[in-house]
Design an enzyme around this catalytic site. Sequence first.
Site, PDB file in Angstrom:
ATOM      1  N   HIS A   1       0.880  -1.183   0.000  1.00  0.00           N
ATOM      2  CA  HIS A   1       0.000   0.000   0.000  1.00  0.00           C
ATOM      3  C   HIS A   1       0.916   1.232   0.000  1.00  0.00           C
ATOM      4  O   HIS A   1       2.036   1.175   0.511  1.00  0.00           O
ATOM      5  CB  HIS A   1      -0.815  -0.055   1.300  1.00  0.00           C
ATOM      6  CG  HIS A   1      -1.883   0.965   1.448  1.00  0.00           C
ATOM      7  ND1 HIS A   1      -1.623   2.268   1.804  1.00  0.00           N
ATOM      8  CD2 HIS A   1      -3.229   0.885   1.331  1.00  0.00           C
ATOM      9  CE1 HIS A   1      -2.760   2.927   1.901  1.00  0.00           C
ATOM     10  NE2 HIS A   1      -3.758   2.112   1.620  1.00  0.00           N
TER      11      HIS A   1
ATOM     12  N   ASP B   1       3.153  -4.050   8.083  1.00  0.00           N
ATOM     13  CA  ASP B   1       1.921  -3.299   7.867  1.00  0.00           C
ATOM     14  C   ASP B   1       0.790  -4.304   8.051  1.00  0.00           C
ATOM     15  O   ASP B   1       0.523  -5.130   7.174  1.00  0.00           O
ATOM     16  CB  ASP B   1       1.927  -2.705   6.452  1.00  0.00           C
ATOM     17  CG  ASP B   1       0.592  -2.077   6.092  1.00  0.00           C
ATOM     18  OD1 ASP B   1      -0.391  -2.270   6.829  1.00  0.00           O
ATOM     19  OD2 ASP B   1       0.532  -1.410   5.041  1.00  0.00           O
TER      20      ASP B   1
ATOM     21  N   GLN C   1      -4.435  -4.981   7.190  1.00  0.00           N
ATOM     22  CA  GLN C   1      -5.431  -5.938   6.676  1.00  0.00           C
ATOM     23  C   GLN C   1      -5.328  -7.302   7.347  1.00  0.00           C
ATOM     24  O   GLN C   1      -6.049  -8.222   6.956  1.00  0.00           O
ATOM     25  CB  GLN C   1      -5.257  -6.106   5.152  1.00  0.00           C
ATOM     26  CG  GLN C   1      -5.439  -4.844   4.350  1.00  0.00           C
ATOM     27  CD  GLN C   1      -6.861  -4.274   4.410  1.00  0.00           C
ATOM     28  OE1 GLN C   1      -7.793  -4.920   4.898  1.00  0.00           O
ATOM     29  NE2 GLN C   1      -7.023  -3.061   3.933  1.00  0.00           N
TER      30      GLN C   1
ATOM     31  N   CYS D   1      -4.866   2.530  -3.550  1.00  0.00           N
ATOM     32  CA  CYS D   1      -3.597   2.993  -2.947  1.00  0.00           C
ATOM     33  C   CYS D   1      -2.467   1.996  -3.176  1.00  0.00           C
ATOM     34  O   CYS D   1      -1.600   1.825  -2.305  1.00  0.00           O
ATOM     35  CB  CYS D   1      -3.748   3.270  -1.454  1.00  0.00           C
ATOM     36  SG  CYS D   1      -4.933   4.523  -1.076  1.00  0.00           S
TER      37      CYS D   1
HETATM   38  N1  PLP Z   1      -1.790  -0.455   4.712  1.00  0.00           N
HETATM   39  C1  PLP Z   1      -2.727  -1.212   4.146  1.00  0.00           C
HETATM   40  C2  PLP Z   1      -2.374  -2.590   3.691  1.00  0.00           C
HETATM   41  C3  PLP Z   1      -4.012  -0.715   4.012  1.00  0.00           C
HETATM   42  O1  PLP Z   1      -4.959  -1.466   3.449  1.00  0.00           O
HETATM   43  C4  PLP Z   1      -4.307   0.591   4.470  1.00  0.00           C
HETATM   44  C5  PLP Z   1      -5.641   1.184   4.280  1.00  0.00           C
HETATM   45  O2  PLP Z   1      -6.339   0.883   3.348  1.00  0.00           O
HETATM   46  C6  PLP Z   1      -3.287   1.324   5.063  1.00  0.00           C
HETATM   47  C7  PLP Z   1      -2.030   0.782   5.165  1.00  0.00           C
HETATM   48  C8  PLP Z   1      -3.519   2.707   5.582  1.00  0.00           C
HETATM   49  O3  PLP Z   1      -4.386   2.668   6.657  1.00  0.00           O
HETATM   50  P1  PLP Z   1      -4.939   4.033   7.293  1.00  0.00           P
HETATM   51  O4  PLP Z   1      -5.520   4.805   6.150  1.00  0.00           O
HETATM   52  O5  PLP Z   1      -5.957   3.580   8.265  1.00  0.00           O
HETATM   53  O6  PLP Z   1      -3.780   4.712   7.916  1.00  0.00           O
END
Ligand code: PLP
Length: 417
Positions: free
Chosen positions: A131, A208, A211, A373
């Site tokens: 992401h 990260d 998910q 994203c």
């Molecule tokens: N990382 C992953 C894999 C995500 O799916 C997301 C959000 O869609 C994020 C990071 C970012 O999360 P947040 O927008 O809650 O900071």
Amino acid sequence: MSTLAPVLPLDPETLREDFPILSVRLHGDVPLVYLDNAATTQRPRQVIQSLVDVYEKQYANVHRGIHWLSDQSTDLYEEAREKARAFINARHREEVIFTYGTTEGINLVARSWGGKNVGAGDEILLTEMEHHSNLVPWQQLAQERGAVLRHIPITDDGRLAMDALPALLSRRPKLVAVAAVSNVVGTINPVAEIARQAHAAGALVLVDAAQSVPHLPTDVQALGVDFLAFSGHKMLGPSGVGILYGRRELLDAMPPFLGGGSMIRRVKLDTFEPAELPAKFEAGTPPIVPAIGLGTAIDYLHAIGLERIHEYERMLTIRAHQVLQSVGGVRLLGPAPEHKAGIVSFTLEGIHAHDVAQILDRHGIAARAGHHCAMPLHKRLGTNASVRASFYFYNTLAEVEQLAAALVETKRVFRKA
Ligand code: PLP
């Protein structure tokens, strides 16, 4: 939650009663089919009520007052930290930092740890399926420091090419940053194995977990990772709160990320001494009520059981693969369901993802369309955009069938056009 005594299998119809929004009808009288859970999940009454309760009876700023109300609020806030600690099996409460979400957690590590430890020519190892939240902070750091970014490649079916890892690690990167579950292709990555190999090569590991924590059991000690970030709003909690887990020795050695109130022990006109963990990384008034709501969300998830949630979502994913394959013209992105969490992204031949999502919306189906994203991942998969259906335990097999039926209808509409 008394209805949530451990009963197998998970009963989505009973659980749905806790989610008022799932009874919404739209476009006249079409029931909502909410399949955008990877973007954000919905909240059960229990979480909503806990927010109301705090605001009505127990709200004040935390760690500041000497008054009763502040003590109440502080206790609830710290209880939420303890719930989050237990949920991911962190060893110490000081290892659990409240952030505003995954994005802030990763930025915190990139700025604070990276700022102190990464110099010109140092390497950071990412993957091709990240992401943007786990790409851009490292790109910013690399630009500032003259560091080098490398990426674990992926296979055509959206899995990490693990055979490429030893050579990449032999370059002795300082850190490996990887998603536990891809937000596009749904792949569950072998985080424990990556951590084992990375540590043997002298690298730290950041996960990260945006998910994964909401959908799979997570044990940071068993995984053996150094940092792990996730967001409350993707796991039934309020938006505006998340968690960064970091090993205590590492967090202790890192400089504060943001400066201001609460993160200090002492301030003079020209200098300051930082506070102990976790306050050192919680500058300013924290997301008090969202954090307490996240604690309630954790209770709720705990009562269902993450194993059961994962098994149930896998069943939905298997069914989704079957019915989408039967639609014709659907290209499923990512691996077979046994390697996936409940995320199914696809393209529909000859019809742009945004158009597909618009027709789905007419059928009451909330799905996401675009690059989610993850532009580099889409490029690698040979497409600019995809449609994503992402499940949670309150989705049903009937909803999966509705998705497939709506896609058949989408094809019919576009054939006529
Ligand atoms: N990382 C992953 C894999 C995500 O799916 C997301 C959000 O869609 C994020 C990071 C970012 O999360 P947040 O927008 O809650 O900071």
